[in-house]
Scaffold this motif. Structure first.
Motif, PDB file in Angstrom:
ATOM      1  N   THR A  85     -16.225 -48.352   9.359  1.00 32.57           N
ATOM      2  CA  THR A  85     -17.416 -47.841   8.375  1.00 32.57           C
ATOM      3  C   THR A  85     -18.829 -48.237   8.630  1.00 32.57           C
ATOM      4  N   GLY A  86     -19.098 -49.232   9.648  1.00 37.09           N
ATOM      5  CA  GLY A  86     -20.334 -49.706   9.831  1.00 37.09           C
ATOM      6  C   GLY A  86     -21.264 -48.817  10.308  1.00 37.09           C
ATOM      7  N   SER A  87     -22.526 -49.118  10.635  1.00 36.70           N
ATOM      8  CA  SER A  87     -23.378 -48.197  11.163  1.00 36.70           C
ATOM      9  C   SER A  87     -23.887 -48.546  12.512  1.00 36.70           C
ATOM     10  N   LYS A  88     -23.466 -49.538  13.046  1.00 38.73           N
ATOM     11  CA  LYS A  88     -23.831 -49.867  14.542  1.00 38.73           C
ATOM     12  C   LYS A  88     -22.647 -50.070  15.549  1.00 38.73           C
ATOM     13  N   LEU A  89     -22.684 -49.319  16.667  1.00 38.88           N
ATOM     14  CA  LEU A  89     -21.772 -49.638  17.393  1.00 38.88           C
ATOM     15  C   LEU A  89     -21.997 -50.646  18.587  1.00 38.88           C
ATOM     16  N   VAL A  90     -20.957 -51.555  18.729  1.00 40.11           N
ATOM     17  CA  VAL A  90     -21.182 -52.556  19.843  1.00 40.11           C
ATOM     18  C   VAL A  90     -19.961 -52.145  21.060  1.00 40.11           C
ATOM     19  N   PHE A  91     -20.578 -52.085  22.208  1.00 44.27           N
ATOM     20  CA  PHE A  91     -19.459 -51.739  23.260  1.00 44.27           C
ATOM     21  C   PHE A  91     -19.604 -52.965  24.518  1.00 44.27           C
ATOM     22  N   ILE A  92     -18.750 -53.802  24.426  1.00 47.92           N
ATOM     23  CA  ILE A  92     -18.554 -54.986  25.377  1.00 47.92           C
ATOM     24  C   ILE A  92     -17.989 -54.516  26.765  1.00 47.92           C
ATOM     25  N   ALA A  93     -18.755 -54.617  27.794  1.00 52.72           N
ATOM     26  CA  ALA A  93     -18.206 -54.560  29.125  1.00 52.72           C
ATOM     27  C   ALA A  93     -17.025 -55.159  29.426  1.00 52.72           C
ATOM     28  N   GLY A  94     -16.261 -54.737  30.112  1.00 53.83           N
ATOM     29  CA  GLY A  94     -14.939 -55.452  30.464  1.00 53.83           C
ATOM     30  C   GLY A  94     -15.320 -56.919  30.915  1.00 53.83           C
ATOM     31  N   GLN A  95     -14.440 -57.727  30.308  1.00 49.28           N
ATOM     32  CA  GLN A  95     -14.756 -59.074  30.674  1.00 49.28           C
ATOM     33  C   GLN A  95     -13.625 -59.604  31.603  1.00 49.28           C
ATOM     34  N   VAL A  96     -14.013 -60.360  32.634  1.00 48.15           N
ATOM     35  CA  VAL A  96     -13.069 -60.932  33.347  1.00 48.15           C
ATOM     36  C   VAL A  96     -12.887 -62.504  33.348  1.00 48.15           C
ATOM     37  N   ALA A  97     -12.267 -63.236  33.844  1.00 48.37           N
ATOM     38  CA  ALA A  97     -12.351 -64.605  33.796  1.00 48.37           C
ATOM     39  C   ALA A  97     -13.303 -65.399  34.563  1.00 48.37           C
ATOM     40  N   TRP A  98     -14.473 -65.015  34.482  1.00 45.21           N
ATOM     41  CA  TRP A  98     -15.480 -65.855  34.939  1.00 45.21           C
ATOM     42  C   TRP A  98     -16.000 -66.775  33.775  1.00 45.21           C
ATOM     43  N   ASP A  99     -16.483 -67.887  34.402  1.00 49.08           N
ATOM     44  CA  ASP A  99     -17.348 -68.891  33.497  1.00 49.08           C
ATOM     45  C   ASP A  99     -18.690 -68.359  33.560  1.00 49.08           C
ATOM     46  N   ALA A 100     -19.800 -69.137  32.997  1.00 45.58           N
ATOM     47  CA  ALA A 100     -21.200 -68.935  33.095  1.00 45.58           C
ATOM     48  C   ALA A 100     -21.784 -68.737  34.315  1.00 45.58           C
ATOM     49  N   THR A 101     -21.006 -69.777  35.103  1.00 43.28           N
ATOM     50  CA  THR A 101     -21.808 -69.605  36.532  1.00 43.28           C
ATOM     51  C   THR A 101     -21.185 -68.624  37.335  1.00 43.28           C
ATOM     52  N   GLY A 102     -20.358 -67.742  36.839  1.00 37.68           N
ATOM     53  CA  GLY A 102     -19.489 -66.704  37.877  1.00 37.68           C
ATOM     54  C   GLY A 102     -18.220 -67.200  38.519  1.00 37.68           C
ATOM     55  N   THR A 103     -17.983 -68.377  38.156  1.00 36.24           N
ATOM     56  CA  THR A 103     -16.766 -68.690  38.703  1.00 36.24           C
ATOM     57  C   THR A 103     -15.527 -68.385  38.170  1.00 36.24           C
ATOM     58  N   THR A 104     -14.524 -67.808  38.845  1.00 34.96           N
ATOM     59  CA  THR A 104     -13.199 -67.601  38.200  1.00 34.96           C
ATOM     60  C   THR A 104     -12.450 -68.884  37.640  1.00 34.96           C
ATOM     61  N   VAL A 105     -12.098 -68.641  36.458  1.00 34.58           N
ATOM     62  CA  VAL A 105     -11.358 -69.681  35.699  1.00 34.58           C
ATOM     63  C   VAL A 105      -9.869 -69.096  35.881  1.00 34.58           C
ATOM     64  N   GLY A 106      -9.095 -70.228  36.057  1.00 38.90           N
ATOM     65  CA  GLY A 106      -7.501 -69.650  36.109  1.00 38.90           C
ATOM     66  C   GLY A 106      -7.130 -68.959  37.065  1.00 38.90           C
ATOM     67  N   VAL A 107      -7.491 -69.302  38.275  1.00 31.24           N
ATOM     68  CA  VAL A 107      -7.001 -68.405  39.350  1.00 31.24           C
ATOM     69  C   VAL A 107      -5.545 -68.430  39.556  1.00 31.24           C
ATOM     70  N   GLY A 108      -4.902 -67.269  39.667  1.00 33.27           N
ATOM     71  CA  GLY A 108      -3.397 -67.261  39.347  1.00 33.27           C
ATOM     72  C   GLY A 108      -2.643 -67.501  38.312  1.00 33.27           C
ATOM     73  N   ASP A 109      -3.374 -67.799  37.458  1.00 32.66           N
ATOM     74  CA  ASP A 109      -2.790 -68.183  36.019  1.00 32.66           C
ATOM     75  C   ASP A 109      -3.269 -66.846  35.042  1.00 32.66           C
ATOM     76  N   LEU A 110      -2.351 -66.051  34.640  1.00 34.48           N
ATOM     77  CA  LEU A 110      -2.780 -65.145  33.612  1.00 34.48           C
ATOM     78  C   LEU A 110      -2.963 -65.408  32.371  1.00 34.48           C
ATOM     79  N   PRO A 111      -2.364 -66.300  31.627  1.00 27.13           N
ATOM     80  CA  PRO A 111      -2.704 -66.686  30.153  1.00 27.13           C
ATOM     81  C   PRO A 111      -4.129 -67.170  30.193  1.00 27.13           C
ATOM     82  N   THR A 112      -4.439 -68.191  31.261  1.00 28.21           N
ATOM     83  CA  THR A 112      -5.870 -68.935  31.081  1.00 28.21           C
ATOM     84  C   THR A 112      -6.987 -67.892  31.637  1.00 28.21           C
ATOM     85  N   GLN A 113      -6.754 -66.731  32.137  1.00 30.97           N
ATOM     86  CA  GLN A 113      -7.662 -65.690  32.420  1.00 30.97           C
ATOM     87  C   GLN A 113      -7.752 -64.876  31.139  1.00 30.97           C
ATOM     88  N   VAL A 114      -6.528 -64.502  30.541  1.00 34.80           N
ATOM     89  CA  VAL A 114      -6.428 -63.916  29.389  1.00 34.80           C
ATOM     90  C   VAL A 114      -7.564 -64.562  28.189  1.00 34.80           C
TER      91      VAL A 114
END
Length: 135
Positions: free
Chosen positions: A24-53
């Motif tokens: 019922t709000g008045s502003k929609l916020v669309f967040i692009a698909g997020q992957v397991a990158w940290d702030a530097t663009g490094t993949t976190v949890g390579v090979g580890d699905l729970p950590t990436q989620v």
């Protein structure tokens, strides 16, 4: 709060999310698909699905904060997992549980899980996008 989550009596109750989100709000916020990158663009949890989620949820929380929103404002999540099989569900749910604990999330918005052929890079095991509604 502009989001009400519910499970109609004539639909099955799902343990990990609600079937319906009423916004019922008045502003929609669309967040692009997020992957397991940290702030530097490094993949976190390579090979580890729970950590990436967990990292995807952290990234969504960061994006929501920038928009003046929180997970309580999320109306819908969409989860993309390459080469999905039902055997991956426990690992996916473990990641959601860890993220919920880490971020203090108690809301369970409607969620769609889609198996896909691949994501942007082979190291990414999951991508999650969010739609939120705020006043």
């Amino acid at each position: 709060m502009p989001i009400t989550l519910t499970n109609p009596e004539t639909l099955p109750a799902i343990d990990v999310y609600h079937q319906v989100s009423i916004a019922t709000g008045s502003k929609l916020v669309f967040i692009a698909g997020q992957v397991a990158w940290d702030a530097t663009g490094t993949t976190v949890g390579v090979g580890d699905l729970p950590t990436q989620v967990e990292q995807c949820y952290v990234n969504i929380a960061t994006a929501l904060s920038k928009a003046g929103a929180t997970f309580a404002d999320v109306a819908k999540l969409t989860v993309y997992v390459p080469d999905w099989t039902p055997e991956k569900m426990p690992a996916l749910l473990e990641g959601v549980s860890r993220a919920s604990t880490r971020l203090g999330i108690t809301t369970t918005p409607p969620t769609t899980l889609i198996g896909v052929a691949a994501l942007d890079v082979p190291e990414h095991l999951v991508e999650i996008e969010a739609t939120a509604v705020i006043d």
